[in-house]
Scaffold this active site. Structure first.
Site, mmCIF file in Angstrom:
data_model
loop_
_atom_site.group_PDB
_atom_site.id
_atom_site.type_symbol
_atom_site.label_atom_id
_atom_site.label_comp_id
_atom_site.label_asym_id
_atom_site.label_seq_id
_atom_site.Cartn_x
_atom_site.Cartn_y
_atom_site.Cartn_z
ATOM 1 N N TYR A 173 38.615 78.233 79.131
ATOM 2 C CA TYR A 173 38.049 77.479 80.218
ATOM 3 C C TYR A 173 36.707 78.009 80.673
ATOM 4 O O TYR A 173 35.594 77.392 81.033
ATOM 5 C CB TYR A 173 39.103 77.414 81.277
ATOM 6 C CG TYR A 173 38.703 76.513 82.494
ATOM 7 C CD1 TYR A 173 38.414 75.187 82.279
ATOM 8 C CD2 TYR A 173 38.192 77.165 83.813
ATOM 9 C CE1 TYR A 173 37.962 74.746 83.477
ATOM 10 C CE2 TYR A 173 37.831 76.552 84.740
ATOM 11 C CZ TYR A 173 37.561 75.194 84.710
ATOM 12 O OH TYR A 173 37.013 74.469 85.976
ATOM 13 N N ILE A 174 36.817 79.231 80.855
ATOM 14 C CA ILE A 174 35.570 80.168 81.484
ATOM 15 C C ILE A 174 34.213 79.780 80.703
ATOM 16 O O ILE A 174 33.138 79.730 80.929
ATOM 17 C CB ILE A 174 35.859 81.332 81.606
ATOM 18 C CG1 ILE A 174 36.682 81.614 82.960
ATOM 19 C CG2 ILE A 174 34.634 82.322 81.995
ATOM 20 C CD1 ILE A 174 37.405 82.999 83.159
#
Length: 332
Positions: free
Chosen positions: A139-140
């Site tokens: 996600y990051i």
């Protein structure tokens, strides 16, 4: 203005669209199904069929601005879907937005793009910090790459801005809804007691920042936004629990290192059992909520005119009992 909103059925988009409509904007919503079309119409938007995962078929009407809130978000799972939606989908939307004649593109990024893999505490982060497009957290990494694509697309005629809120909260947000069930089921534990400062951004403050970015700010730049008051993670969870008459006293606490290792084991277990659900703990979750994380939103206040009008007290007053009912019925 003629504005397209992506993620109209999501937590941010479903609250943003009615606000824009009430202010007299002609709002369009990108939808992938008949159900999403009905929801968009109920919110006051004109649905446009399109799929960010199928870039070749993405076509938009004439627009003044695009607000991109759609994202693939989980705490675990295969990496490919994150990059398909959050990176390639964002690039496809940028191309379609430029063809539509839009002059403004506002991207909802994430405060977590500056979180490193070491689990470093972050204090008063500003926009000069590096992002981590190769993070172990899909996600990051995908949000960092998607944001970079947005900012690189900036031109004099097509201005792009990224908004970076930390943890978004408010009535109906998935995290707050999950807390009561997790506490009741015994699956919740603090990391290092939760005694670290933790920045948040109420949903209405996020919407305020997005609307500010439609008119103000320097193209090609990202802006952190947050609530006016910063509290410890423990205090934040305590306040959410108390809304349901629950107490955090006596809850377990584990170290960051232990939580990270347990998250890795839980991810492996999820893979081996072919589970389609996120495990109760993951390394990505630990990284995002297990360390001090505070941000500096001076640039947003000076250049966007952002104020963060909703106080923490007002934010908690906006909750209702039914905002937690699903989580209470289905503990995680």
């Amino acid at each position: 203005m003629r504005i397209l909103v992506t993620g109209g059925s999501g937590f941010v988009g479903s609250r943003l669209i009615p606000k824009l409509v009430s202010e007299g904007h002609h709002v369009f919503s990108l939808v992938r199904s008949a159900g999403s079309s009905m929801q968009a119409e109920a919110l006051g938007a004109d649905p446009i069929r399109g799929d960010l995962d199928l870039p070749a078929g993405l076509s938009l009407p004439a627009l003044d601005a695009v607000i991109h809130t759609a994202a693939y978000f989980r705490f675990a799972g295969p990496r490919a879907p994150y990059f398909s939606t959050n990176v390639e989908g964002t690039r496809a939307l940028l191309r379609a937005a430029q063809k539509s004649g839009a002059s403004r593109f506002v991207h909802l990024s994430a405060g977590g793009v500056v979180m490193d893999d070491r689990g470093s505490s972050i204090c008063d982060a500003d926009e000069k910090l590096p992002t981590f497009p190769q993070s172990f957290s899909a996600y990051i990494a995908s949000k960092a790459q998607g944001e970079a694509a947005v900012l690189q697309a900036n031109t004099n005629d097509f201005q792009t801005i990224a908004i970076r809120p930390p943890a978004i909260w408010g009535p109906g947000d998935p995290f707050s809804r999950a807390i009561p069930g997790a506490i009741k089921s015994g699956q919740f534990a603090f990391i290092d007691g939760g005694y670290y400062l933790f920045a948040t951004c109420h949903i209405d403050n996020v919407i305020e920042a997005i609307e500010c970015a439609l008119q103000h700010g320097r193209g090609g730049h990202a802006y952190f936004v947050k609530d006016r008051e910063t509290v410890t993670f423990r205090t934040f969870i305590t306040q959410i629990a108390e809304l349901q008459g629950l107490s955090v006293e006596g809850l377990k606490s584990i170290t960051y290192a232990m939580a990270h290792n347990l998250g890795r084991l839980a991810e492996i277990g999820s893979i081996l059992t072919f589970s389609k659900k996120d495990p109760p703990l993951s390394r990505s979750m630990v990284r995002m909520i297990g360390r001090q994380f505070t941000v500096n939103d001076a640039a947003a206040r000076n250049e966007l005119g952002y104020l963060g009008l909703v106080s923490r007290a007002e934010g908690f007053l906006s909750y209702r009992t039914d905002d937690f009912e699903t989580a209470s019925r289905t503990p995680r």
